[in-house]
Design an enzyme around this catalytic site. Structure first.
Site, PDB file in Angstrom:
ATOM      1  N   HIS A 189      36.811 106.726  -0.928  1.00 25.81           N
ATOM      2  CA  HIS A 189      37.024 107.844  -0.726  1.00 25.81           C
ATOM      3  C   HIS A 189      37.544 108.942   0.021  1.00 25.81           C
ATOM      4  O   HIS A 189      38.118 109.212  -0.101  1.00 25.81           O
ATOM      5  CB  HIS A 189      35.510 108.992  -1.239  1.00 25.81           C
ATOM      6  CG  HIS A 189      34.858 109.063  -2.377  1.00 25.81           C
ATOM      7  ND1 HIS A 189      33.478 109.445  -2.255  1.00 25.81           N
ATOM      8  CD2 HIS A 189      35.459 109.243  -3.185  1.00 25.81           C
ATOM      9  CE1 HIS A 189      33.303 109.323  -3.667  1.00 25.81           C
ATOM     10  NE2 HIS A 189      34.355 109.462  -3.938  1.00 25.81           N
ATOM     11  N   ASP A 455      45.616  92.853 -11.221  1.00 28.79           N
ATOM     12  CA  ASP A 455      45.296  91.756 -11.982  1.00 28.79           C
ATOM     13  C   ASP A 455      45.928  90.477 -12.482  1.00 28.79           C
ATOM     14  O   ASP A 455      45.610  89.788 -11.902  1.00 28.79           O
ATOM     15  CB  ASP A 455      44.322  92.792 -13.496  1.00 28.79           C
ATOM     16  CG  ASP A 455      42.985  92.965 -12.564  1.00 28.79           C
ATOM     17  OD1 ASP A 455      42.731  92.041 -11.579  1.00 28.79           O
ATOM     18  OD2 ASP A 455      42.644  93.943 -13.575  1.00 28.79           O
ATOM     19  N   CYS A 502      52.076  99.818 -14.657  1.00 28.36           N
ATOM     20  CA  CYS A 502      51.201 100.250 -13.660  1.00 28.36           C
ATOM     21  C   CYS A 502      50.391 100.701 -13.120  1.00 28.36           C
ATOM     22  O   CYS A 502      49.816 100.896 -12.783  1.00 28.36           O
ATOM     23  CB  CYS A 502      50.038 101.158 -15.180  1.00 28.36           C
ATOM     24  SG  CYS A 502      49.402  99.746 -16.050  1.00 28.36           S
TER      25      CYS A 502
HETATM   26  C1  PEP Z   1      45.659  96.687 -12.169  1.00 25.76           C
HETATM   27  O1  PEP Z   1      44.969  95.961 -13.164  1.00 25.76           O
HETATM   28  O2  PEP Z   1      47.777  96.489 -12.276  1.00 25.76           O
HETATM   29  C2  PEP Z   1      45.474  97.885 -12.927  1.00 25.76           C
HETATM   30  C3  PEP Z   1      46.714  99.096 -13.114  1.00 25.76           C
HETATM   31  O3  PEP Z   1      44.165  97.688 -13.603  1.00 25.76           O
HETATM   32  P1  PEP Z   1      42.897  98.297 -12.266  1.00 25.76           P
HETATM   33  O4  PEP Z   1      43.667  98.037 -11.160  1.00 25.76           O
HETATM   34  O5  PEP Z   1      42.499  99.681 -12.427  1.00 25.76           O
HETATM   35  O6  PEP Z   1      42.532  97.268 -12.469  1.00 25.76           O
HETATM   36 MG    MG Z   2      43.473  95.600 -13.960  1.00 23.86          MG
END
Ligand code: PEP
Ligand code: MG
Length: 574
Positions: A189, A455, A502
């Site tokens: 946070h 990921d 993303c």
């Molecule tokens: C990712 O894995 O790049 C992603 C955008 O999802 P998170 O970071 O929420 O796992």
């Molecule tokens: Mg992810």
């Protein structure tokens, strides 16, 4: 001179002098109270609780800062009102005959410690919220002062062991230019708040606190992620120059908002924002973003003591869709499991949660939770441009199973006479290598794909993304990862389906020219990185495509590093 490397929480460059902020030590004498004092201690506890609640309420009423700060204050109210916690404190007073201050100190220290030690990163990062509330209560109970920042001198940089959310918001109120901390993580946070308040900061700096003295000259380099203590003359001169350049850049960035996002070669780039906390909802419009490229809905669970019901989710998704109009929002269904397993969900513990029931697997395993979310999204889809995306899809069967639930929920709503969106583009996150390798099959069926590099890197290289000891193995630009990016983009192009990125890779300046050079035109970045990314995009020219043409599995890691850190450097670090 000593240089320590750490983790950038919010980028920036500051040169100043160190001022250490001591971890607060409370003078609470250990003593056994007389049973006759019980009432008095209860009263003191209730008064302290009421006092802090009133303080936070007042702060909320007069609040003018960013919404993320408000959300964090609200989560502190939830901690204060937590009946289980209160029960523990009260029984420490009645059963152990501890004073209210002693009981608060011990119970909050215990809970902070156990949160910190949890293997679940999401909770471990909430430890500082508990410690923060504990400190406020102790200040009220003991009448002792928390660190006073009123006499802060311009140019002093705060040095501390670990920042709490209250401290970060106090830093902003007192115009403290930057801070560095020995401990901390990107998603706490305190760090989220640091980014929304735009305070340059570097954390996770081993041994920092004991190596700095008050008044030491300090360079906080929150670009390269380091702190330099007592810099020598040549380093100071170098940073004086860099600082001038940086200030110039910062002021230019503000002027960037009104320009269209296109490369120097004239290629249009759709640059969107990622949204974690609802409270950052003003950011996309303020920055001139082309919508929200990833809304991580699982953050709705944060600090809540019940699962969000359908109506509440509907209101929230509707609010997001309306706010971002005329642009669209890509709403990602709950990505629970892994480091985001909520205490609200009775899932069995897993030995390897990241390889377990996570993302869409979790949603398919708990249809009663998933359907509530899908119904809410379908209803909200009437009020704006919502696209729905599923996380952790391994292959087509995951997508088809999720798609079927969307169709079932739509039929159910219509049968109930509830209005809902008749069309809702459905997409998949590409974050498991199998999905990238089967991207053609996915592209034939879904409406869009978005690459989650955080990921994808973890699973491609079998490297836990949260294990800082493995950082040398977590190589975002690994040729295997680059090849999967190219495979996915090619599949999307073949079937005319948009492919965005993303994951954090898109927000990292050193990777952006590579991504543009590979042909990506659709990126979603964290709001703090939006303008710096835009500045780099404007610089990308036609020569970039030639430079990046051969990047991928056929080239070695060394060749890719030469490309990124040497040949492409003028684009992100001119
Ligand atoms: C990712 O894995 O790049 C992603 C955008 O999802 P998170 O970071 O929420 O796992
Ligand atoms: Mg992810």
């Amino acid at each position: 001179m000593l240089s320590i490397n750490g983790l950038v929480i919010r980028s920036g460059l500051r040169v100043g002098v160190a001022r250490r902020i001591k971890a607060q030590v409370w003078d609470v004498a250990p003593r056994r109270i007389d049973p006759a004092e019980l009432e008095k201690e209860y009263q003191a506890l209730n008064d302290a609780l009421a006092h802090i609640e009133a303080e936070i309420d007042l702060h909320l009423q007069q609040f003018q800062g960013p919404d993320s700060d408000r959300e964090i204050l609200k989560s502190h109210l939830l901690i204060l009102r937590d009946p289980e916690l209160l029960k523990q404190v009260k029984s420490a007073v009645s059963d152990n005959l501890e004073s209210a201050a002693q009981a608060v100190q011990r119970v909050f220290a215990g809970i902070t410690r156990s949160f910190r030690n949890l293997p679940n990163d999401f909770f471990a990062q909430r430890a500082s919220d508990y410690s923060d509330v504990g400190h406020r209560l102790l200040a009220a109970l003991t009448g002792q002062e928390q660190e006073d920042l009123a006499d802060w001198q311009p140019g002093q940089i705060a040095v501390l062991n670990e920042a709490t959310p209250s401290q970060v918001s106090a830093f902003a109120r007192h115009n403290i230019p930057a801070y560095c901390a020995q401990q901390g993580s990107f998603t706490s946070h305190a760090s989220i708040l640091t980014r929304s308040l735009n305070i340059p900061a570097v954390v996770a700096l081993p041994g920092l606190y004991d190596k700095v003295q008050d008044g030491d000259a300090l360079i906080l380099d929150a670009i390269d992620g380091k702190v330099i203590i007592a810099p020598d003359q040549p380093t100071l001169l170098l940073y004086a120059e860099l600082l001038e350049k940086y200030r110039e850049q910062e002021s230019q960035e503000q002027k960037l908002s009104s320009l269209p996002v296109q490369t120097a070669a004239g290629r249009q780039i759709s640059l969107r924002c990622n949204l974690d906390l609802l409270t950052d909802l003003d950011q996309p419009a303020r920055l001139g973003a082309a919508g929200i490229g990833l809304y991580r809905t699982e953050f709705l669970y944060l600090g809540k003591d019940e699962l969000p019901p359908e109506d509440l989710q509907y209101q929230i998704y509707r609010q997001v869709a309306e706010k971002v109009a005329p642009h669209s929002v890509i709403l990602r269904t709950f990505d629970l499991g892994g480091d985001k397993l909520s205490h609200l969900i009775p899932a069995a513990p897993e030995a390897n949660p990241y390889l377990g029931c996570r993302g869409i697997r979790f949603s398919l395993a708990y249809p009663e939770i998933f359907r509530v979310q899908i119904r809410a999204v379908l209803r909200a889809g009437l009020h704006g441009r919502i696209q729905l995306m599923f996380p952790m899809v391994a292959d087509l069967k995951d997508f088809l199973a999720a798609q079927k639930i969307v169709e079932d929920c739509r039929a159910e709503l219509l049968a109930e006479g509830v209005e809902c969106a008749s069309e809702l583009p459905l997409g998949v996150m590409i974050e498991i290598p199998s999905a990238a390798l089967c991207a053609e099959e996915l592209a034939r069926h879904c409406d869009f794909m978005s690459i989650g590099t955080n990921d994808l890197v973890q699973y491609t290289l079998a490297t836990d993304r949260n294990n800082s000891a493995l950082t040398p193995y977590y190589v975002t630009h690994h040729p295997a990862v680059v090849q999967l990016l190219k495979t996915t983009l090619a599949a999307g192009r073949k079937y005319g389906k948009p492919v965005s990125i993303c994951g954090e890779m898109a927000s990292q300046p050193e990777y952006l020219p590579l991504l543009i050079g590979l042909g990506f035109t659709d990126l979603s970045v964290n709001p703090a990185s939006f303008l710096p990314c835009k500045r780099i995009i404007l610089r990308c020219d036609a020569a970039l495509d030639d430079l990046c043409q051969n990047a991928g599995a056929t080239c070695s890691l060394a060749a890719l590093e030469e490309l990124i850190y040497q040949k492409l450097k003028p684009y992100y670090h001119p």
